[in-house]
Design a protein around this motif. Structure first.
Motif, mmCIF file in Angstrom:
data_model
loop_
_atom_site.group_PDB
_atom_site.id
_atom_site.type_symbol
_atom_site.label_atom_id
_atom_site.label_comp_id
_atom_site.label_asym_id
_atom_site.label_seq_id
_atom_site.Cartn_x
_atom_site.Cartn_y
_atom_site.Cartn_z
ATOM 1 N N VAL A 60 -11.475 -14.422 -0.030
ATOM 2 C CA VAL A 60 -12.113 -12.776 -1.064
ATOM 3 C C VAL A 60 -13.006 -12.408 -0.187
ATOM 4 C CG1 VAL A 60 -12.450 -11.864 -3.424
ATOM 5 C CG2 VAL A 60 -11.530 -14.741 -3.444
ATOM 6 N N HIS A 61 -13.986 -12.841 -0.359
ATOM 7 C CA HIS A 61 -15.033 -11.847 0.532
ATOM 8 C C HIS A 61 -14.320 -11.356 2.216
ATOM 9 C CE1 HIS A 61 -18.290 -13.154 -1.649
ATOM 10 N NE2 HIS A 61 -18.106 -14.065 -2.078
ATOM 11 N N ARG A 62 -13.562 -12.125 2.551
ATOM 12 C CA ARG A 62 -13.710 -11.583 3.939
ATOM 13 C C ARG A 62 -11.867 -10.426 3.722
ATOM 14 N NH1 ARG A 62 -12.121 -15.725 5.447
ATOM 15 N NH2 ARG A 62 -12.980 -16.951 6.571
ATOM 16 N N GLU A 63 -10.919 -10.854 3.074
ATOM 17 C CA GLU A 63 -10.526 -9.412 2.428
ATOM 18 C C GLU A 63 -11.106 -8.455 2.266
ATOM 19 O OE1 GLU A 63 -6.492 -9.551 2.825
ATOM 20 O OE2 GLU A 63 -7.092 -11.245 2.812
ATOM 21 N N ILE A 64 -11.900 -8.487 1.144
ATOM 22 C CA ILE A 64 -12.526 -7.274 0.270
ATOM 23 C C ILE A 64 -13.218 -6.167 1.725
ATOM 24 C CG2 ILE A 64 -14.609 -6.282 -0.422
ATOM 25 C CD1 ILE A 64 -13.631 -8.630 -3.034
ATOM 26 N N ALA A 65 -14.053 -7.596 2.195
ATOM 27 C CA ALA A 65 -15.167 -6.575 3.587
ATOM 28 C C ALA A 65 -14.616 -6.496 5.094
ATOM 29 C CB ALA A 65 -16.543 -8.245 4.132
ATOM 30 N N THR A 66 -13.169 -7.361 5.314
ATOM 31 C CA THR A 66 -12.587 -6.234 6.664
ATOM 32 C C THR A 66 -11.074 -5.281 5.686
ATOM 33 O OG1 THR A 66 -10.640 -8.644 6.010
ATOM 34 C CG2 THR A 66 -12.593 -8.534 7.308
ATOM 35 N N SER A 67 -11.349 -4.657 4.333
ATOM 36 C CA SER A 67 -10.889 -4.101 4.646
ATOM 37 C C SER A 67 -11.569 -2.417 4.895
ATOM 38 C CB SER A 67 -10.543 -3.525 3.112
ATOM 39 O OG SER A 67 -11.722 -3.353 2.732
ATOM 40 N N ARG A 68 -10.370 -1.925 5.309
ATOM 41 C CA ARG A 68 -10.631 -0.307 5.678
ATOM 42 C C ARG A 68 -11.608 0.466 3.769
ATOM 43 N NH1 ARG A 68 -9.581 5.257 5.714
ATOM 44 N NH2 ARG A 68 -10.067 6.711 7.813
ATOM 45 N N THR A 69 -10.833 0.468 2.920
ATOM 46 C CA THR A 69 -11.608 0.720 2.335
ATOM 47 C C THR A 69 -12.561 0.779 1.425
ATOM 48 O OG1 THR A 69 -9.405 0.300 1.061
ATOM 49 C CG2 THR A 69 -11.199 0.894 -0.629
ATOM 50 N N TYR A 70 -13.561 -0.780 2.198
ATOM 51 C CA TYR A 70 -14.276 -1.510 2.449
ATOM 52 C C TYR A 70 -15.927 -0.145 2.975
ATOM 53 C CZ TYR A 70 -18.903 -3.919 2.729
ATOM 54 O OH TYR A 70 -20.238 -4.609 2.952
ATOM 55 N N GLN A 71 -15.201 -0.406 3.900
ATOM 56 C CA GLN A 71 -15.667 0.420 5.539
ATOM 57 C C GLN A 71 -15.893 1.430 5.535
ATOM 58 O OE1 GLN A 71 -14.180 -1.508 8.897
ATOM 59 N NE2 GLN A 71 -13.847 -3.206 7.768
ATOM 60 N N LEU A 72 -15.113 2.313 4.273
ATOM 61 C CA LEU A 72 -15.399 4.152 4.032
ATOM 62 C C LEU A 72 -16.767 4.457 3.916
ATOM 63 C CD1 LEU A 72 -12.924 4.360 1.261
ATOM 64 C CD2 LEU A 72 -12.743 5.007 4.046
ATOM 65 N N SER A 73 -17.195 5.276 4.429
ATOM 66 C CA SER A 73 -18.553 6.214 4.442
ATOM 67 C C SER A 73 -18.543 7.232 2.962
ATOM 68 C CB SER A 73 -18.651 7.380 5.349
ATOM 69 O OG SER A 73 -20.203 8.398 4.920
#
Length: 920
Positions: free
Chosen positions: A646-659
């Protein structure tokens, strides 16, 4: 210094409106309607004609009508006290009781002979007579429903209650173009016998955001401000939420720009944003991502060295690799363990008399979960170890259990090695079945079921009967100080053990436990409290058990129960009545277990859950993105309940990495994940990074691995030492109620005052082990050593002055008394003190001269002040200072009387920025 950033942050942090959008209003065909199936017309059309002879159904028509009229609402006859001597069940969940309230008693509301004189008709049609005002008119369709029901004998057969299969609501989604649009809902009730009826006028309609979409009593939805929300339809036991969208821009459909969607999460998020006309922000910088992900996964700031290495790394997969690296750190384990301790209620104050040893049950609870998170044990197994906990394993006697526990404490073992975590069931506020049902639903289902304890849940399908049956599953486990007497063998072993220990039989409670602890330290095996699990026995005594009590005065358990409206389960088939609940949680289509934990984990990354609040997964509080939550929950199950997945799926998404920097379309978005929302850090993380930023280089580098003194590793709710106050004001969870609101991440004035003025914080920044202390030593180590010698001489002179002062006082007293012998002795000591003082003064002068000589040879400032400024920014904000910030900082260091003091000022200023104390 940070004016530009502050303006951006102010806009971001004060934004509260939902991100919005616009499009078309679509009409959906009725789903689930079988070809050729007839639908009974709208009840208004049927009962408007004056010659209508149809007899309405009490359950399907009369009770829902009273709900539409507000009669069984909280502020009227549905309140606990009723009103005007007339009480109905809230929202009409109890048909039998409501029928009796209308037709029986000293003042029945129904008159079979004079129908229109019935109070249920006469009062609501007379504004003067009825405290609630006129609710309908004579000869209206509402009047004819009540009139015809009474005329037909006001009947209700409790043995033939109809079962509602589901509601078909159309349209299934409403998308508005402008604020003047309206859309009527049509609601079809589909009953278990296959019959269908248009019940639109008999439903209760509510909206989750009046500003975006209003809805009237007839189910007509009106467009409001741009945004998205849900309107909620309730009828009988069913609750259905219909999404309503009004786009915020014209960038919808074919006009929507191309947006990268490299992961399934990104695809599902953008799918929703495309309807809203919201374009996501650009991707965050490497510096922003590194700081954000380090804080979210491990509650730890990246070190300056780590930042430099990450920025220099050209590997396109470096972000994913950093996520994997952080998930392998003890800091991640501690942070995840703290979340699970919050959810399950690890509270020191509720854990009393759990063990004869005062080793701290909260620490044992924490250690048990930590061990399993560190091993990445599947979440379903962690939950099962708590839910199905018992002290004695299969075939283990009470004495064997006590021997094992005694050995554990004597030999320095760890409670984490135990198969089960029994402390969850030992809490003082977790003794009664009702308390257990509520707390269990909160922890493992993410729902607030307590409403159903007294009445039909207003936003879900559960009734009071559902709650009463559900709590039955929590009656078989009991935490006891000694084996129950019905377990004759275990009780005999306990009695014999007491005799062998030769303890005063009159001792009870704490006195007895203290004696147990002493005996245990002397190598003896002592009795331990235990969690006893008793099955439902297949005996005649179980018949009609709801009306009986056992010999201990506790209500007997029914041999059958349902898990929140599911199929009936014969509890006599189970040795542990908690087993069917655990089995139900693990079913592939369970709507709560997996969704609850992935939603809570999602909220730790975005500050808001896909369902928000995160502990309210009710039908009336639907997800902001249903497909997204479904994907995460199903993926979690498919990956064997792997928390790291779950953590990996979220943190590696572009959505999480947006400014976090907004654009024109998403500046007000707070729940559709089109950008990062700057958010207050959890209390433990806030406190830890303050300490990490000011500590020395070695200490900062060890924060990911050395968690012994970190706030994220505090086991329970009892906090000692200097961390107590800051953790309190930053909102650490009190774990005092069944609510995620026990943890607060709101900004308060006390937090600002602490960062600006706290004495302990300033002292920590300046001590020898701090970064500033290390900088001061590195500037001039020789001068530091000589200065220490000079200070020692000055300290000796100070002590000598104090001694001579006391001697002069003594001399005056002796001269007054005329003791000549003593006077001479004291005068000699004073003379010796003066001689010693002269020697020390010469030594001090020589030391100072040497210091001045060293000081002239040493640099008067940093070899590279800019490097120190850069290090200060990297330590706190995890980024390089910009040109303006560097200029201002260097100017302040140059103007300061002492460069170290200037550096102290700079660190203080950085710790007090919003950029430091929020994650962005």
């Amino acid at each position: 210094m940070h004016a530009t950033f502050a303006r951006h942050m102010l806009v971001t942090l004060t934004a509260f409106a939902l991100s919005t959008s616009a499009a078309r209003l679509q009409a959906e065909t009725l789903t689930g309607t079988q070809p050729g199936a007839e639908i009974s017309p709208n009840i208004i059309d049927r009962y408007t004609p004056a010659d209508v002879t149809e007899t309405p159904d009490f359950q399907k028509h009369v009770i829902p009508l009273l709900g539409r009229l507000g009669c069984n609402g909280r502020s009227c006859h549905g309140s606990f006290q009723g009103r005007g001597g007339f009480m109905l069940s809230l929202f009409g969940y109890d048909f039998k009781a409501d029928h009796a309230a209308m037709t029986e008693g000293e003042a029945p509301r129904v008159d079979l002979e004079k129908i229109d004189d019935s109070l249920i008709i006469a009062k609501p049609t007379d504004e003067d007579m009825h405290e609630g005002g006129q609710r309908f008119e004579i000869d209206s369709w509402e009047h004819r429903i009540l009139h015809n029901w009474i005329k037909s004998g006001a009947k209700f057969d409790e043995k033939s209650v109809a079962v509602l299969d589901h509601l078909d609501v159309s349209p299934e989604e409403i998308v508005f173009n402008n604020p003047s649009q309206q859309a009527p809902l049509t609601v079809i009730a589909v009953w278990a016998d296959g019959s269908r009826e248009d019940v639109t006028p008999l439903c209760r309609f509510t909206t989750n955001d009046e500003a975006v979409a209003a809805i009237d009593e007839n189910g007509k939805v009106s467009s409001g401000e741009p945004g998205d929300t849900h309107v909620v339809v309730a009828y009988d036991k069913a609750v259905v939420a219909i999404p309503v969208i009004r786009p915020v821009s014209k960038l919808i459909g074919d006009n929507y720009p191309a947006v990268p969607t490299p992961t399934k999460i990104d695809q599902l998020v953008v799918q929703k944003l495309r309807k809203l006309g919201v374009v996501p922000s650009d991707i965050s910088s490497d510096e922003q991502f590194l700081r954000r992900v380090s804080l979210d996964i491990a509650g730890t700031l990246p070190t300056p060295k780590e930042i430099d290495q990450f920025l220099a790394d050209q590997d396109p997969d470096k972000r994913a690799k950093k996520v994997d690296q952080l998930l392998e750190t003890p800091a991640y384990v501690a942070k995840m363990t703290t979340l699970l301790c919050d959810i399950t209620g690890n509270n020191d104050q509720q854990l009393v008399n759990v063990s004869p040893m005062r080793t701290g049950p909260a620490q044992e609870w924490y250690d048990w979960i930590y061990d399993r998170v560190a091993k990445n044990e599947s979440y379903d197994k962690i939950a099962a170890g708590i839910i199905l906990a018992r002290s004695r394993l299969e075939g283990e006697s009470y004495r064997e259990y006590c021997e094992e526990m005694s050995d554990l404490y004597r030999d320095g073992g760890t409670f984490a090695d135990r198969e089960y975590m029994t402390h969850y069931w030992a809490r003082r506020e977790f003794r009664q079945p009702e308390e257990r049902a509520i707390a269990f639903a909160y922890a493992f289902m993410g729902v607030r079921i307590q409403c159903a304890q007294c009445h039909k849940h207003p936003f879900d399908v559960w009734s009071k009967d559902d709650f009463d049956e559900f709590k039955t599953f929590f009656t078989g486990a009991r935490f006891t100080a000694q084996p129950p007497r019905f377990d004759a063998e275990a009780f005999a072993e306990y009695t014999k053990m007491i005799e062998e220990l030769d303890i005063d039989k009159e001792l009870r409670g704490n006195q007895q436990r203290r004696e147990f602890a002493k005996k245990l330290e002397n190598g003896k095996t002592v009795p331990f409290p235990e969690l006893v699990v008793t099955p439902v026995r297949s005996t005649n005594a179980n018949k009609n058990a709801k009306n009986k009590k056992n010999r201990n005065g506790i209500a007997a358990r029914s041999p059958e129960a349902r898990v929140l409206g599911e199929e009936a389960i014969d509890l006599r088939d189970y040795e542990d009545v908690r087993e069917p609940v655990m089995d139900w949680l693990k079913e592939q289509d369970n709507p709560y277990f997996a969704r609850a934990i992935v939603n809570r984990i999602w909220a730790t990354y975005f500050s808001v859950g896909i369902v928000h609040p995160t502990d309210d997964l009710s039908l009336g509080n639907p997800p902001s993105n249903e497909p997204l939550l479904d994907y995460l929950a199903k993926g979690f199950i498919a990956n064997n309940y792997d928390l790291k997945w779950v953590h990996r799926e979220i943190a590696t998404s572009r959505t999480y990495q947006l400014s976090w920097t907004p654009n024109e379309t998403n500046r007000l978005d707070t729940r559709n994940f089109s950008r990062a929302i700057p958010r207050r850090l959890p209390a433990e993380v806030a406190y830890d990074i303050i300490q990490q930023a000011i500590t020395g280089d070695k200490g900062m580098e060890n924060y990911l691995t050395d968690i012994d003194n970190r706030a994220i590793a505090i086991p329970g709710t009892r906090i000692n030492g200097s961390a107590s106050y800051p953790l309190q004001i930053f909102g650490r969870s009190e774990r005092a109620s069944n609510c995620d609101c026990d943890r607060s991440e709101e900004a308060t004035l006390l937090q600002t005052v602490f960062l600006q003025n706290d004495f302990s914080l300033h002292s920590s920044m300046a001590n020898g082990n701090s970064w500033i202390g290390e900088v001061e030593k590195s500037m001039n180590p020789k001068l530091d050593k000589r200065s220490t010698q000079s200070q020692q001489i000055q300290a000796q002179i100070k002590r000598l002055y104090e001694m001579m002062g006391k001697g002069r006082d003594a001399l005056q007293r002796l001269e007054a008394n005329g003791n000549k012998e003593k006077i001479a002795e004291v005068r000699e000591r004073l003379a010796a003190g003066k001689r010693r003082l002269e020697v020390l003064r010469k030594q001090l002068a020589k030391a100072k001269a040497s210091e001045e000589e060293v000081a002239q040879a040493a640099p008067s400032s940093f070899e590279s002040p800019a490097q120190m400024v850069t290090q200060a920014y990297l330590r706190t904000l995890s980024r390089q200072p910009n040109e303006k910030e560097m200029t201002i900082s260097l100017s302040h260091l140059k103007e300061a009387d002492d460069p170290v003091d200037g550096l102290h000022d700079l660190m203080w200023a950085l710790l007090n920025t919003k950029e430091f104390i929020v994650n962005h």
